[in-house]
Design an enzyme around this catalytic site. Structure first.
Site, PDB file in Angstrom:
ATOM      1  N   GLU A   1      -4.115  -9.670   3.623  1.00 48.28           N
ATOM      2  CA  GLU A   1      -4.879  -9.370   4.837  1.00 48.28           C
ATOM      3  C   GLU A   1      -5.988 -10.360   5.140  1.00 48.28           C
ATOM      4  OE1 GLU A   1      -2.981  -5.411   3.766  1.00 48.28           O
ATOM      5  OE2 GLU A   1      -3.798  -7.145   2.713  1.00 48.28           O
TER       6      GLU A   1
ATOM      7  N   GLU B   1       0.830  -1.205   0.000  1.00 47.33           N
ATOM      8  CA  GLU B   1       0.000   0.000   0.000  1.00 47.33           C
ATOM      9  C   GLU B   1       0.867   1.259   0.000  1.00 47.33           C
ATOM     10  OE1 GLU B   1      -4.095  -1.026   2.225  1.00 47.33           O
ATOM     11  OE2 GLU B   1      -2.304  -1.551   3.391  1.00 47.33           O
TER      12      GLU B   1
END
Length: 260
Positions: free
Chosen positions: A135, A115
């Site tokens: 995740e 990210e």
């Protein structure tokens, strides 16, 4: 502030910000995010800096993700506030910065690490890099812009597959997907990032900033990207650099831009 988790060095007009938590695979804890906010804010406002490289200490990881040890105590509200704060102070700060930021991805770029790289304007990876958003293996989803930026960069189908399977991809796969701009050997990683920035630094700084603003508008729903481009184009005509650029072109010489 005195940095404990990152290193900041300046080489001519390039600032290099290095995540320096090698024993933790450079994981992003809250203290590190606060330091990144300070370092990028300083770099964006320093007239002696024209571009920024961000990388990680060691060869194993750019950033292996968020610091999961900090997640255990969070409830729904606290987790949302943590993500919102990081969005505003780090990830969106980088993406909307007025100077080009190049991510030099060495090793693992997972979760918050990917990210972070995706918030940068350009990404260069070493050939041993592995990238992913795993995740869902923790019962989570990306919280620092991953679902949005990955979809914009590689398309919905590939993004959903990467996020739902939690599979990592190689640097070469990331290059084919359009997620990475260049793949080089580990020894060439920082020189390649510097080479890109040195080329950009020859261009008009205010025009480069305007390009970032206009390009970012392409993925925003609250603004008209074409209108943003028109306005930024017009603003260039009020700059000394635009007059210098046109004069240099007509006079067949190299322009001397001053960011004015």
């Amino acid at each position: 502030m005195a940095f404990q988790n990152i290193l900041v060095e300046q080489k001519e007009r390039i600032a290099c910000i290095t995540l320096n938590r090698e024993t933790k695979m450079n994981a992003l804890n809250q203290a590190t995010l606060a330091e990144l906010n300070e370092a990028f804010t300083q770099a964006f406002t320093n007239e002696n800096i024209g571009g920024i490289i961000i990388t990680g200490t060691g060869s194993k990881a750019f950033v292996a993700g968020g610091d999961i040890s900090e997640f255990a105590a969070l409830d729904e509200h606290a987790a949302s506030e943590m993500a919102r704060d990081a969005h505003n102070k780090v990830f969106n700060l980088i993406e909307n910065g007025n100077k080009p930021v190049v991510a030099a991805v060495n090793g693992f770029a997972l979760g918050g690490g990917l990210e972070l790289a995706m918030a940068c304007h350009i990404r260069v990876a070493s050939s041993n890099a592995k990238l992913g958003l795993p995740e869902v293996t923790l019962g989570l989803i990306p919280g620092y812009g991953g679902t949005q930026r990955l979809t914009r960069l590689v398309g919905k189908g590939r993004a959903l597959e990467m996020m739902m399977t939690a599979d990592m991809i190689t640097a070469e796969e990331a290059y084919r997907y359009g997620l990475i701009n260049h793949v080089v050997s580990a020894d060439e990683l920082l020189p390649k990032a510097e080479e890109i920035l040195q080329k950009i630094l020859l261009r008009a700084p205010l025009a480069v900033a305007a390009v970032i603003t206009a390009a970012n508008a392409a993925s925003r729903q609250d603004v008209n990207g074409f209108e943003t481009e028109i306005l930024e184009f017009g603003k260039c005509f009020a700059t000394t650099d635009m007059k210098e650029g046109v004069s240099a072109f007509l006079e067949k010489r190299k322009p001397a831009f001053k960011g004015l």
